[in-house]
Design a protein around this motif. Sequence first.
Motif, short mmCIF file in Angstrom:
data_model
loop_
_atom_site.label_atom_id
_atom_site.label_comp_id
_atom_site.label_asym_id
_atom_site.label_seq_id
_atom_site.Cartn_x
_atom_site.Cartn_y
_atom_site.Cartn_z
N THR A 258 0.85 -1.19 0.00
CA THR A 258 0.00 0.00 0.00
C THR A 258 0.88 1.24 0.00
O THR A 258 2.09 1.16 0.27
CB THR A 258 -0.90 0.05 1.25
OG1 THR A 258 -0.08 0.25 2.42
CG2 THR A 258 -1.72 -1.22 1.40
N PHE A 259 0.28 2.39 -0.26
CA PHE A 259 1.03 3.64 -0.18
C PHE A 259 1.56 3.85 1.23
O PHE A 259 2.68 4.32 1.43
CB PHE A 259 0.16 4.82 -0.59
CG PHE A 259 -0.17 4.85 -2.06
CD1 PHE A 259 0.83 4.80 -3.01
CD2 PHE A 259 -1.49 4.94 -2.49
CE1 PHE A 259 0.55 4.83 -4.37
CE2 PHE A 259 -1.78 4.98 -3.84
CZ PHE A 259 -0.77 4.92 -4.79
N GLU A 260 0.76 3.49 2.22
CA GLU A 260 1.18 3.66 3.62
C GLU A 260 2.39 2.81 3.96
O GLU A 260 3.17 3.16 4.85
CB GLU A 260 0.01 3.33 4.56
CG GLU A 260 -1.13 4.32 4.54
CD GLU A 260 -2.02 4.21 3.30
OE1 GLU A 260 -2.81 5.14 3.05
OE2 GLU A 260 -1.92 3.18 2.57
N ASP A 261 2.54 1.68 3.28
CA ASP A 261 3.67 0.79 3.52
C ASP A 261 4.90 1.18 2.71
O ASP A 261 5.96 0.54 2.86
CB ASP A 261 3.30 -0.66 3.14
CG ASP A 261 2.23 -1.23 4.04
OD1 ASP A 261 2.30 -0.99 5.26
OD2 ASP A 261 1.33 -1.93 3.53
N HIS A 262 4.78 2.18 1.88
CA HIS A 262 5.87 2.46 0.94
C HIS A 262 7.15 2.86 1.66
O HIS A 262 7.13 3.62 2.63
CB HIS A 262 5.46 3.56 -0.05
CG HIS A 262 6.30 3.56 -1.29
ND1 HIS A 262 7.55 4.13 -1.34
CD2 HIS A 262 6.08 3.01 -2.51
CE1 HIS A 262 8.05 3.95 -2.54
NE2 HIS A 262 7.19 3.28 -3.28
N LYS A 265 8.71 6.30 3.23
CA LYS A 265 8.54 6.80 4.60
C LYS A 265 9.84 6.70 5.39
O LYS A 265 10.14 7.56 6.22
CB LYS A 265 7.42 6.05 5.32
CG LYS A 265 7.66 4.58 5.59
CD LYS A 265 6.48 3.96 6.34
CE LYS A 265 6.73 2.50 6.66
NZ LYS A 265 6.78 1.65 5.46
N CYS A 295 2.12 11.36 -2.08
CA CYS A 295 3.12 11.37 -1.02
C CYS A 295 2.71 12.35 0.09
O CYS A 295 2.84 12.04 1.28
CB CYS A 295 4.48 11.74 -1.59
SG CYS A 295 5.88 11.34 -0.51
N THR A 297 -0.37 13.42 0.87
CA THR A 297 -1.56 12.94 1.59
C THR A 297 -1.21 11.76 2.49
O THR A 297 -1.67 11.68 3.64
CB THR A 297 -2.64 12.52 0.58
OG1 THR A 297 -2.98 13.65 -0.24
CG2 THR A 297 -3.88 12.03 1.30
N THR A 298 -0.39 10.84 1.98
CA THR A 298 -0.08 9.62 2.72
C THR A 298 0.76 9.91 3.96
O THR A 298 0.53 9.34 5.03
CB THR A 298 0.66 8.62 1.82
OG1 THR A 298 -0.11 8.36 0.65
CG2 THR A 298 0.93 7.32 2.56
N PHE A 299 1.73 10.82 3.81
CA PHE A 299 2.68 11.04 4.90
C PHE A 299 2.57 12.44 5.52
O PHE A 299 3.51 12.89 6.18
CB PHE A 299 4.11 10.76 4.39
CG PHE A 299 4.28 9.36 3.90
CD1 PHE A 299 4.24 8.29 4.78
CD2 PHE A 299 4.45 9.10 2.54
CE1 PHE A 299 4.36 6.98 4.33
CE2 PHE A 299 4.58 7.80 2.09
CZ PHE A 299 4.54 6.73 2.98
N LYS A 300 1.43 13.08 5.28
CA LYS A 300 1.11 14.36 5.92
C LYS A 300 2.19 15.41 5.69
O LYS A 300 2.59 16.14 6.61
CB LYS A 300 0.88 14.18 7.43
CG LYS A 300 -0.03 13.02 7.80
CD LYS A 300 -1.39 13.12 7.17
CE LYS A 300 -2.28 11.95 7.59
NZ LYS A 300 -3.55 11.93 6.82
#
Length: 343
Positions: A258-262, A265, A295, A297-300
Amino acid sequence: MVTSSTLDLSEFCVQLPKIELHAHINGSISPKTMHQLRELKKHKYPELADFVVPEQLDRISDFFPLFKFIYKLTDDEEAIAIATRNVIDEFAKDGVRYLELRTTPRRNEDTGMTKESYLKSVLDVINEPRKENIIVRLIVSIDRRNTLEEAFETVDLAVKFRTQNIVGIDLCGDVHQGSFEHLRPAFDKARTEGFYVTLHFNEVVENMVEAPNLLSFGPDRLGHATLLDEPTRQTIYSNRIPIEICMTSNVISKTVKTFEDHHVKDLLVENHPFVLCTDDKGVFFSDLSNEYAICSTTFKMTRDQLFETSLHSIDAIFGGSELKSQLKQQWQEWHQANAHAFN
């Protein structure tokens, strides 16, 4: 006056000046250009009338068969020129101000296209005068499936046309085939000739065994670097090797869940140099501005952080200090002129 409250994130990411360093020409062909080329080629290849790019891929190995269709669309010099020109124009409209395209020279016996005429067609377009504010350079790719003789042929072509804005050599292709070590003598020659080198790196578990060999070469950049064990991570981090990050490509190809797992980070946390890129914007339907928005949105990430990400990307280009300074000045001038968008 436009403020950050009226300039939404997606529009901000389009207007933000950006660097694109990992974009394959044939994979960057947009659906609009595919339609244009399909109309040009359908008399020769009737099956192209039904050609549709899948909306999702089950695994990275499903990605490469798509290109047997795309290569039919770009089987001669005219078609590859159309594709290259449209790709450049689309990147420019998306706010890309410096672009390093990459491609593997191809021949086609049916049309008479040679690897040299293919490369010349691409370079003729890259070096065309254009109104858009964009600088374009070329990275010539060596496919992992190539023989060593073919790899040397590619390097020799790059040497022949080096004055026409060829800046680097790339290792690319099906990650489950071939090996870098077999092709390494050609990369040694490229380095001797003064070319920068970028390597597709550790996209799947099977690639991890060759990581020490790739890193021992001393690449200037790495593509993807999806999977890193601790020794590999330490080598990359200690040498500050920039990583070309392609979030949508990785998620759609399922090399990242997922994007969150990318893994970007981790680079953000460690302040390690990276460059947001598209990989194949035509196949994955994601422009560079969208990669910045994802990027963010996913990592604020704040807009200041997005600007700094783009600004620091300049340090990773395959160019000299004078060009980097010119680009950084251009970025700072844009920031000053658009300060309202950061409020």
